[in-house]
Design an enzyme around this catalytic site. Structure first.
Site, PDB file in Angstrom:
ATOM      1  N   THR A  76     -13.242   9.134  32.300  1.00 30.18           N
ATOM      2  CA  THR A  76     -13.538   9.525  33.679  1.00 30.18           C
ATOM      3  C   THR A  76     -14.563  10.650  33.770  1.00 30.18           C
ATOM      4  O   THR A  76     -14.725  11.260  34.824  1.00 30.18           O
ATOM      5  CB  THR A  76     -12.249   9.953  34.394  1.00 30.18           C
ATOM      6  OG1 THR A  76     -11.615  11.002  33.645  1.00 30.18           O
ATOM      7  CG2 THR A  76     -11.300   8.787  34.551  1.00 30.18           C
ATOM      8  N   LYS A  88     -11.524  14.270  48.275  1.00 30.10           N
ATOM      9  CA  LYS A  88     -11.095  13.301  47.271  1.00 30.10           C
ATOM     10  C   LYS A  88      -9.646  13.541  46.862  1.00 30.10           C
ATOM     11  O   LYS A  88      -9.231  14.674  46.641  1.00 30.10           O
ATOM     12  CB  LYS A  88     -12.025  13.388  46.051  1.00 30.10           C
ATOM     13  CG  LYS A  88     -13.463  12.989  46.373  1.00 30.10           C
ATOM     14  CD  LYS A  88     -14.389  13.137  45.178  1.00 30.10           C
ATOM     15  CE  LYS A  88     -14.662  14.575  44.848  1.00 30.10           C
ATOM     16  NZ  LYS A  88     -15.745  14.728  43.847  1.00 30.10           N
ATOM     17  N   GLY A 105     -17.687  12.330  34.693  1.00 25.16           N
ATOM     18  CA  GLY A 105     -18.772  12.031  35.610  1.00 25.16           C
ATOM     19  C   GLY A 105     -18.385  11.259  36.851  1.00 25.16           C
ATOM     20  O   GLY A 105     -19.256  10.782  37.582  1.00 25.16           O
ATOM     21  N   THR A 106     -17.099  11.145  37.139  1.00 19.12           N
ATOM     22  CA  THR A 106     -16.689  10.369  38.312  1.00 19.12           C
ATOM     23  C   THR A 106     -17.192  10.978  39.614  1.00 19.12           C
ATOM     24  O   THR A 106     -17.627  10.263  40.516  1.00 19.12           O
ATOM     25  CB  THR A 106     -15.150  10.245  38.381  1.00 19.12           C
ATOM     26  OG1 THR A 106     -14.577  11.552  38.249  1.00 19.12           O
ATOM     27  CG2 THR A 106     -14.626   9.343  37.291  1.00 19.12           C
ATOM     28  N   GLY A 107     -17.137  12.301  39.730  1.00 19.60           N
ATOM     29  CA  GLY A 107     -17.597  12.947  40.954  1.00 19.60           C
ATOM     30  C   GLY A 107     -19.083  12.749  41.173  1.00 19.60           C
ATOM     31  O   GLY A 107     -19.534  12.492  42.297  1.00 19.60           O
ATOM     32  N   CYS A 108     -19.870  12.876  40.095  1.00 17.78           N
ATOM     33  CA  CYS A 108     -21.316  12.654  40.183  1.00 17.78           C
ATOM     34  C   CYS A 108     -21.604  11.233  40.641  1.00 17.78           C
ATOM     35  O   CYS A 108     -22.473  10.996  41.490  1.00 17.78           O
ATOM     36  CB  CYS A 108     -21.975  12.875  38.817  1.00 17.78           C
ATOM     37  SG  CYS A 108     -21.706  14.492  38.092  1.00 17.78           S
TER      38      CYS A 108
END
Length: 267
Positions: free
Chosen positions: A204, A173, A206-209
């Site tokens: 933002t 990412k 929790g964006t990765g989850c």
């Protein structure tokens, strides 16, 4: 209806972890299930307390899901304990699910290390080789590859190293001052860029989850890897662009990706 399982920690504020995963999977059109690795007392400003489950109880949760509703995809989030990592790996080797998406959560956006060195080594040895795709951010990709990443060519080098080491696809990412929001998918010796524009949105958490769960949902529905990543990136970009703000406190509130019906996809 296709099914997906999230193995991760609970976020009581609803913006990350199991809660974000279940919302995202549901809004991307699959039946979402969970095996909880830990309870956390947290919100968008930080984590106050963590209570891990026992390895036996985690194994029982995973068994209960697989024995009744075998998932078409599995997403794994942060697991901080050596014993829990080993438990997950052992159960996945037993059941052999087709699609495994691992978000190797090791480093917070702030740069803080989230799991111990011995847990990282166990993760590398036991769990990562089972994955279909890994979704590290830049600091995590540096840890997994041993490379320093300062530009897009470094991202390609790191992703190739990780892919060759663990025999899986890698979505490295972007961000972290490397580029706008361009992500690199490295799979089967081929690199593909997914370009995006950085969205000025402070919400933002929790964006990765959310991204990894959306990838898992699309893999569960039968899309190929590249299409699954493309659809997941489109989903998260649309959610950020909606600028939903739930905040009444002092910190940035989560964007609640999965609450907006305009992003629902039941295909």
């Amino acid at each position: 209806m296709k099914t997906a399982l999230s193995i991760a920690g609970s976020d009581c504020s609803g913006g990350a972890g199991i809660q974000a995963d279940l919302k995202t999977m549901t809004m991307n059109g699959v039946f979402a299930m969970s095996a909880i690795t830990a309870l956390t007392a947290q919100n968008t400003t930080g984590v106050r307390a963590i209570e891990e489950v026992t390895p036996l109880f985690l194994a029982q949760q995973i068994d209960a899901v697989f024995e009744d509703i075998f998932p078409d995809a599995v997403k794994i989030g942060m697991v901080a304990s050596v014993d829990l990592i080993r438990t997950i790996a052992e159960r996945l080797r037993f059941y052999h699910p087709e699609n495994i998406v691992i978000d190797p959560v090791m480093v917070a956006t702030s740069g803080a290390r989230l799991i111990s060195a011995d847990a990282v080594e166990t993760l590398k040895k036991e769990l990562l080789p089972l994955s279909t795709i890994l979704t590290p951010n830049i600091p995590e990709a540096e840890i997994l590859s041993g490379c320093t990443i300062t530009n897009e060519q470094d991202m390609i080098t790191a992703a190739k190293t990780i892919s060759d080491t663990y025999h899986c696809a890698v979505l490295c990412k972007g961000g972290h001052s490397i580029n706008d929001a361009n992500d690199l998918l490295y799979s089967s010796g081929t690199a593909a860029w997914f370009y995006g524009k950085r969205i000025d949105n402070p919400n933002t958490h929790g964006t990765g989850c959310t991204l990894s769960s959306a990838i898992a949902a699309n893999l569960a529905k039968g899309y190929d890897l590249e299409t699954s990543v493309e659809r997941a990136k489109s989903y998260i970009s649309g959610a950020l662009q909606s600028m939903l703000d739930l905040g009444k406190g002092s910190g940035p509130m989560n964007h609640a990706f999965a609450l907006s019906g305009q992003f629902r996809d039941e295909r």
